[in-house]
Motif scaffolding. Structure first.
Motif, PDB file in Angstrom:
ATOM      1  N   UNK A  21      26.742  29.895  27.854  1.00 16.93           N
ATOM      2  CA  UNK A  21      27.868  28.952  29.231  1.00 16.93           C
ATOM      3  C   UNK A  21      27.232  30.737  29.923  1.00 16.93           C
ATOM      4  N   UNK A  22      26.910  30.634  31.339  1.00 10.99           N
ATOM      5  CA  UNK A  22      26.266  31.855  32.158  1.00 10.99           C
ATOM      6  C   UNK A  22      27.917  32.191  32.479  1.00 10.99           C
ATOM      7  N   UNK A  23      28.349  31.608  32.622  1.00 15.55           N
ATOM      8  CA  UNK A  23      30.427  31.479  33.262  1.00 15.55           C
ATOM      9  C   UNK A  23      30.770  32.655  32.239  1.00 15.55           C
ATOM     10  N   UNK A  24      30.467  31.735  30.958  1.00 12.52           N
ATOM     11  CA  UNK A  24      31.291  32.657  29.633  1.00 12.52           C
ATOM     12  C   UNK A  24      30.786  33.870  29.426  1.00 12.52           C
ATOM     13  N   UNK A  25      29.174  34.522  29.511  1.00 14.17           N
ATOM     14  CA  UNK A  25      27.875  35.578  29.512  1.00 14.17           C
ATOM     15  C   UNK A  25      29.055  36.232  30.999  1.00 14.17           C
ATOM     16  N   UNK A  26      29.459  36.151  31.544  1.00  9.52           N
ATOM     17  CA  UNK A  26      29.466  36.555  32.833  1.00  9.52           C
ATOM     18  C   UNK A  26      30.992  37.171  32.814  1.00  9.52           C
ATOM     19  N   UNK A  27      31.906  36.363  32.654  1.00 10.60           N
ATOM     20  CA  UNK A  27      33.146  36.951  32.316  1.00 10.60           C
ATOM     21  C   UNK A  27      32.962  37.994  31.601  1.00 10.60           C
ATOM     22  N   UNK A  28      32.503  37.975  30.509  1.00  7.51           N
ATOM     23  CA  UNK A  28      32.490  38.928  29.105  1.00  7.51           C
ATOM     24  C   UNK A  28      31.810  40.512  29.507  1.00  7.51           C
ATOM     25  N   UNK A  29      30.459  39.945  30.205  1.00  8.95           N
ATOM     26  CA  UNK A  29      30.003  40.692  30.825  1.00  8.95           C
ATOM     27  C   UNK A  29      30.650  41.763  32.518  1.00  8.95           C
ATOM     28  N   UNK A  30      31.782  41.075  33.156  1.00 11.19           N
ATOM     29  CA  UNK A  30      32.029  41.689  33.774  1.00 11.19           C
ATOM     30  C   UNK A  30      33.727  43.107  33.155  1.00 11.19           C
ATOM     31  N   UNK A  66      44.843  55.130  43.030  1.00 10.58           N
ATOM     32  CA  UNK A  66      44.624  53.594  44.490  1.00 10.58           C
ATOM     33  C   UNK A  66      43.720  55.035  45.517  1.00 10.58           C
ATOM     34  N   UNK A  67      43.889  56.106  44.844  1.00 14.50           N
ATOM     35  CA  UNK A  67      43.131  57.153  46.425  1.00 14.50           C
ATOM     36  C   UNK A  67      41.548  58.377  46.235  1.00 14.50           C
ATOM     37  N   UNK A  68      42.243  59.070  44.878  1.00 14.05           N
ATOM     38  CA  UNK A  68      42.107  59.784  44.446  1.00 14.05           C
ATOM     39  C   UNK A  68      40.772  60.041  43.435  1.00 14.05           C
ATOM     40  N   UNK A  69      41.408  58.522  42.292  1.00  8.28           N
ATOM     41  CA  UNK A  69      40.359  57.983  41.234  1.00  8.28           C
ATOM     42  C   UNK A  69      39.656  56.559  41.921  1.00  8.28           C
ATOM     43  N   UNK A  70      38.129  56.825  40.609  1.00  9.32           N
ATOM     44  CA  UNK A  70      37.386  56.090  41.303  1.00  9.32           C
ATOM     45  C   UNK A  70      38.082  54.071  41.060  1.00  9.32           C
ATOM     46  N   UNK A  71      36.941  52.795  41.150  1.00  9.88           N
ATOM     47  CA  UNK A  71      37.861  51.949  40.682  1.00  9.88           C
ATOM     48  C   UNK A  71      36.583  50.951  40.296  1.00  9.88           C
ATOM     49  N   UNK A  72      37.007  50.224  39.437  1.00 13.96           N
ATOM     50  CA  UNK A  72      35.926  48.341  39.204  1.00 13.96           C
ATOM     51  C   UNK A  72      36.839  47.397  39.481  1.00 13.96           C
ATOM     52  N   UNK A  73      36.291  46.729  40.686  1.00 15.37           N
ATOM     53  CA  UNK A  73      37.083  45.149  41.222  1.00 15.37           C
ATOM     54  C   UNK A  73      36.537  43.854  41.215  1.00 15.37           C
ATOM     55  N   UNK A  74      36.342  42.947  40.321  1.00 18.05           N
ATOM     56  CA  UNK A  74      35.478  42.066  40.734  1.00 18.05           C
ATOM     57  C   UNK A  74      37.058  41.010  41.940  1.00 18.05           C
ATOM     58  N   UNK A  75      35.795  40.887  43.553  1.00 19.46           N
ATOM     59  CA  UNK A  75      35.942  40.234  44.318  1.00 19.46           C
ATOM     60  C   UNK A  75      36.271  38.437  44.207  1.00 19.46           C
ATOM     61  N   UNK A  76      35.341  38.488  43.592  1.00 24.59           N
ATOM     62  CA  UNK A  76      34.783  36.550  43.585  1.00 24.59           C
ATOM     63  C   UNK A  76      34.398  36.097  42.624  1.00 24.59           C
ATOM     64  N   UNK A  77      34.869  35.003  41.504  1.00 27.38           N
ATOM     65  CA  UNK A  77      33.636  34.963  40.989  1.00 27.38           C
ATOM     66  C   UNK A  77      33.642  33.306  40.676  1.00 27.38           C
ATOM     67  N   UNK A  78      32.741  32.333  40.382  1.00 30.51           N
ATOM     68  CA  UNK A  78      32.547  30.843  40.736  1.00 30.51           C
ATOM     69  C   UNK A  78      31.451  30.665  40.066  1.00 30.51           C
ATOM     70  N   UNK A  79      31.682  29.752  39.549  1.00 33.93           N
ATOM     71  CA  UNK A  79      30.411  28.716  38.899  1.00 33.93           C
ATOM     72  C   UNK A  79      30.759  27.491  37.803  1.00 33.93           C
TER      73      UNK A  79
END
Length: 451
Positions: A221-230, A291-304
């Motif tokens: 299921x591509x949605x399942x796979x994408x969730x795991x990857x992220x 929230x100002x001096x370190x890098x971060x990663x965020x999922x901004x939107x996800x759908x399927x």
């Protein structure tokens, strides 16, 4: 007449001119607003001329037009270039707005509308501060303005425009009001911004949507796979797991840590303001550092798959996500972008095919606090707000700021007047009237001090 008196006597006009911009739905990310972009640029031209510019033009780019204006007092005088943007974020979801996003209202001492803060309100502060300084005979420098219409989509046309117009844009320093202060009681000047990289991911599994009873458990299921990857992009300690991601990340110096410690911060109020019961992030760092001096990663939107009313037992053919990284000084956004793409392609299973589009990005920025223009801004804030401003790094990104440094060789002073409660990019964006007028005073006082 004093600066305060001039502002007080023109309050109603300043607000109505501000409203005339807020009524224009200049959403750069939506093609149907192309005519609104041109209309907003034209309105800025009119307002700049009325505020005291000798010259104002709407100039073409490969995308939305740029508004350029200038007031030249003497060839030998220093030159300030004021940057702003007239495009805004989409207002959706509309049902969460208390009032209509492009029909500005005043309630409880605040102006409510899309763009009230970001960036029509703050750009108007610069223009009205310039007008006030001009009328009060405080202007001893040349002033140029460049307002673009693509900041919210990564300023794709601005670098080429700057390269083609170096002489037109030549200046000694850039003033930018598109950032925020610590809070209403604590004036601050932004001395650093994080960089950005932004991608869209498309995963394809089976050639069509499948019956989940017939195929579930046998076909990925591509949605399942994408969730795991992220989910695997960050570990239990909040660290980004992409190999070599942190190679160029520098730890804060003792001076920077001391500056960070001076910033008043109430963690309980911070959580309350965003409606969460617990904070999260990279282990070993304070919330302000995260929230100002370190890098971060965020999922901004996800759908399927099926998202309509009721049930549909389907195994979707495709899954999509939009994701971003905030970056810190020394991290190159193009290097990080390719690093992310290579990582996802490497770890994705063969059960799906992956397509990644890099939408836009920008470098981080640090402003030296010993620049004459920074000192003038510091003095101006002290007059307008009654306290010397703190020097703080902020977590947002303005990709055009490092672009200016790269193409024009100019440093930027980030004179932001926004507050966290203004909810930029969200429903019910607002901007305080008293902050608006105090900001105008601060800009006028900047021109008194800058020589």
């Amino acid at each position: 007449m004093s600066v305060k008196t001039y502002i007080q006597s023109h309050r109603d006009r300043f607000v109505e001119e501000w409203f005339s911009l807020l009524r224009i739905p200049s959403v750069s990310s939506q093609r149907e607003h192309g005519a609104d972009m041109t209309r907003c640029a034209g309105r800025w031209k009119t307002l700049l001329l009325a505020s005291g510019a000798d010259r104002a033009e709407v100039l073409p780019t490969a995308g939305n037009p740029v508004v350029y204006a200038e007031r030249l007092v003497a060839p030998e005088a220093p030159t300030v270039l004021v940057y702003g943007h007239y495009d805004v974020m989409p207002p959706e979801p509309l049902d969460l707005w208390t009032s209509r996003p492009f029909e500005p209202e005043i309630r409880d001492g605040y102006v409510w509308a899309r763009g009230a803060d970001d960036d029509k309100g703050q750009a108007m502060i610069q223009v009205k501060g310039f007008e006030t300084a001009l009328k009060e005979n405080l202007l001893r420098c040349n002033v140029k303005f460049i307002f673009e219409g693509e900041e919210e989509i990564g300023s794709p046309s601005l670098e080429a425009f700057c390269l083609d117009n170096r002489d037109l844009l030549a200046a000694d320093v850039i003033l930018v009001s598109d950032t925020s202060m610590v809070n209403a009681e604590t004036p601050s000047l932004t001395t650093g911004l994080r960089g950005l990289s932004y991608w869209e991911i498309e995963l394809t599994g089976p050639c069509r949507d499948l019956h989940s009873g017939h195929f579930g458990g046998a076909v990925a299921n591509p949605v399942n796979v994408l969730c795991r990857l992220l989910a695997d992009i960050t570990d239990a300690d909040g660290r980004i797991t992409i190999p070599h991601f942190y190679d160029d990340v520098e730890e804060l110096s003792a001076t920077e840590k001391e500056m960070l410690d001076r910033v008043p911060f109430d963690e309980a109020k911070y959580m309350q303001s965003v409606g969460v019961a617990e904070l999260s992030g990279e282990k070993g760092y304070s919330t302000l550092a995260r929230n100002s001096c370190r890098p971060s990663f965020d999922v901004c939107g996800i759908w399927g798959g099926y998202t309509g009313e009721g049930a549909k037992t389907v195994l979707p053919s495709k899954a999509f996500a939009k994701v971003s990284c905030r970056l810190v000084p020394q991290q190159d956004h193009e290097t990080i972008s390719q690093m992310f793409i290579d990582h996802i392609l490497r770890v994705a299973p063969k059960s799906v095919t992956v397509r990644i589009t890099h939408h836009h990005g920008g470098q981080a920025y640090v402003c030296p606090v010993d620049l004459p223009a920074y000192k003038a801004a510091e003095k101006a804030f002290t007059v307008a707000f009654g306290r010397k401003p703190l020097a703080v790094r902020r977590g947002g990104s303005i990709p055009v700021i490092p672009t200016f440094e790269k193409t024009l060789g100019i440093k930027s002073i980030l004179m932001g007047f926004g507050l966290e409660r203004n909810a930029i990019h969200s429903p019910n964006e607002s901007f305080g009237l008293e902050m608006f007028f105090s900001g105008i005073e601060a800009v006028a006082e900047f021109y008194r001090s800058f020589r």
